[in-house]
Design a protein around this motif. Structure first.
Motif, PDB file in Angstrom:
ATOM      1  N   ILE A 397       0.721  -1.375  -0.099  1.00  0.00           N
ATOM      2  CA  ILE A 397      -0.001   0.009  -0.122  1.00  0.00           C
ATOM      3  C   ILE A 397       0.978   1.186  -0.093  1.00  0.00           C
ATOM      4  N   VAL A 398       1.850   1.102   0.827  1.00  0.00           N
ATOM      5  CA  VAL A 398       2.952   2.325   0.694  1.00  0.00           C
ATOM      6  C   VAL A 398       3.433   2.453  -0.678  1.00  0.00           C
ATOM      7  N   ALA A 399       3.817   1.545  -1.233  1.00  0.00           N
ATOM      8  CA  ALA A 399       4.487   1.521  -2.708  1.00  0.00           C
ATOM      9  C   ALA A 399       3.414   2.008  -3.645  1.00  0.00           C
ATOM     10  N   GLY A 400       2.165   1.786  -3.468  1.00  0.00           N
ATOM     11  CA  GLY A 400       1.176   2.364  -4.450  1.00  0.00           C
ATOM     12  C   GLY A 400       0.683   3.578  -4.193  1.00  0.00           C
ATOM     13  N   ASN A 401       0.992   4.228  -3.038  1.00  0.00           N
ATOM     14  CA  ASN A 401       0.678   5.517  -2.534  1.00  0.00           C
ATOM     15  C   ASN A 401       1.858   6.516  -2.932  1.00  0.00           C
ATOM     16  N   VAL A 402       3.166   6.063  -2.793  1.00  0.00           N
ATOM     17  CA  VAL A 402       4.222   7.099  -3.010  1.00  0.00           C
ATOM     18  C   VAL A 402       5.495   6.837  -3.701  1.00  0.00           C
ATOM     19  N   LYS A 403       5.512   5.599  -4.074  1.00  0.00           N
ATOM     20  CA  LYS A 403       6.906   5.058  -5.063  1.00  0.00           C
ATOM     21  C   LYS A 403       6.505   5.170  -6.518  1.00  0.00           C
ATOM     22  N   GLU A 404       7.275   5.601  -7.242  1.00  0.00           N
ATOM     23  CA  GLU A 404       7.198   5.740  -8.416  1.00  0.00           C
ATOM     24  C   GLU A 404       6.713   4.200  -8.995  1.00  0.00           C
TER      25      GLU A 404
END
Length: 456
Positions: A397-404
């Motif tokens: 979820i963190v990756a989907g929110n802020v990681k390119e």
């Protein structure tokens, strides 16, 4: 909209003065598999420090003409930087702390590629090999201090916190600093900056001139959590799992402030490790704290942990509301227990070798749509393994929110899907919904749109 930019050339000051020509060639290799892309992205993130931007993809879009190259001379190197964010400069001169962070990026990217990746000395398919790699990265960055008593407090929490919560993190940091304790965080804003800021005042009052404000990050998250201005030591680990391991190997206590999905990932990581049978008797102070207004937040976190991991997990932490002095006192007492335990077991003070970290917490999780849907989110497994899988869910979820890469995957294929036992899905859904309602998953200047879908 155009963003002001500047050009400059900078030289290292006493660190990484020279490079091999082969290392320079790798750094400037723009082909697939070359180092230039990751070097450029991390450097741009460091240069953007202090700007309210929580989106790696947008950062790259704001500065499409940003470039960095290495001027290689026999007597040393220079970095030639073009079209860098103007906020990194004062009167045309790069801010000293930001310049140090740029060379920390160069140091760690070079070391990871030349000494860790593909090195037969490190079998990163094994737990011991991964731990050895983390140790060598931290040692190369001069973060292992063998002649110092335990004094490093890891502080976790969200970057998107309220002003009241941010002020509270400063109060806690101040009390920790008064007691001679140093601070390690994820290096970004919010709950990662506040404890460092408070500790600087505590250290100043105690005439502590060598306070450590250590930022630990990784390439995928650095654009969303660029090093804040107080960080005086920066280390970049290759992925989130090694970053998390660095925290718990270096730290002697952990204080957790309010946050969102990323903070929940960190909570599940440390609880999963402490729940492993080999770590039952290992002291590790763990305190959840916030102002009075955060009492409801921690009640929800505690309920979530009880519903998913059970009472044994709840027994591994304290919740202290609106009492920075008590937090610091409990941290100091807990570190005393850590010191006594390490001394009795002949474990190092500067690196927690004895802590068992299972491979499930070390092997990098790639948060793509298939891996997210195939997560084992059910209770028919050891509790520490359930914690590992829950941690992966929140990491995605963190990756989907802020990681390119995560943002692009969501744009192309739609929401991540999470499926599992109905009661677990209800607990996850309730917690994430509360985060959205409390604006703990907001993105600066944007209406938050979930990147996930719960399949009950």
């Amino acid at each position: 909209m155009e963003y002001p930019v500047l050009d400059t050339q900078i030289s290292p000051e006493g660190r990484l003065d020279v490079l091999l020509k082969a290392e320079v060639n790798k750094l400037l290799d723009t082909s697939h598999g070359g180092l230039y892309t990751i070097f450029r992205h991390c450097t741009l993130a460091v240069l953007n420090s202090g700007n309210a931007l929580d989106d790696g993809k947008e950062l790259l879009a704001r500065y499409p003409s940003f470039s960095i190259s290495i001027i290689h001379r026999e007597r040393g190197i220079k970095l030639d930087i073009k079209n860098a964010p103007a906020s990194a400069f004062v009167d045309g001169v790069m801010i000293k702390g930001i310049q140090e962070h740029v060379f920390a990026v160069l140091r760690d990217i070079i070391f990871l590629n030349s000494e860790i990746e593909g090195n037969a000395q490190f079998d990163i398919t094994t737990s011991q090999g991964i731990t050895d790699a983390v140790f060598h990265i931290l040692r190369n960055a001069n973060q292992l201090h063998p002649l110092v008593n335990p004094n490093l407090v890891v502080c976790w929490g969200g970057h998107a916190i309220s002003g009241n919560e941010y002020d509270y993190t400063k109060h806690v940091g101040y009390q920790l600093g008064l007691r001679g304790l140093n601070i390690c965080t994820g290096c970004g804003p919010g709950a990662m900056k506040g404890p460092m800021k408070g500790a600087t005042i505590g250290h100043a009052k105690q005439r502590i001139a060598n306070g450590r404000y250590l930022g630990v990050t990784e390439p995928g998250i650095i654009a969303a959590e660029a090093p804040n201005a107080i960080v005086n030591e920066l280390v970049i680990l290759p992925d989130i799992e090694k970053r998390l391991e660095a925290f718990v190997r270096l730290g002697h206590a952990i204080v957790i402030f309010p946050g969102g999905a990323g903070t929940t990932e960190e909570i599940l990581y440390i609880l999963g490790i402490l729940l492993h049978p080999d770590n039952v008797d290992t002291p590790f102070p763990l305190i959840f704290t916030g102002p009075a207004s955060a009492a409801g937040y921690f009640k929800l976190i505690d309920q979530f942990i009880g519903a998913t991991l059970g009472a044994q997990a709840q027994n591994r932490y304290q919740i202290i509301i609106d009492n920075p002095v008590l937090v610091a006192q409990q941290v100091l007492a807990g570190i005393g227990e850590v010191r006594a335990y390490r001394k009795a077991t002949s474990d190092a003070y500067y690196f927690n070798w004895a802590l068992k970290i299972p491979n499930e917490f070390q092997h990098p999780f790639i948060p793509n749509h298939l891996n997210m849907r195939q997560l084992q989110l059910h209770k028919n497994q050891d509790t520490h393994l359930l914690a590992a899988n829950l941690r992966r869910a929140f990491s995605g979820i963190v990756a989907g929110n802020v990681k390119e890469a995560g943002i692009r995957a969501i744009e192309e294929f739609g929401h991540f899907e999470l499926t599992g036992d109905s009661d677990l899905m209800e607990s996850i859904d309730a917690l994430l919904t509360s985060f959205v309602q409390q604006q703990r998953m907001k993105l600066p200047g944007k209406l938050y749109v979930p990147c996930y879908r719960i399949i009950k």
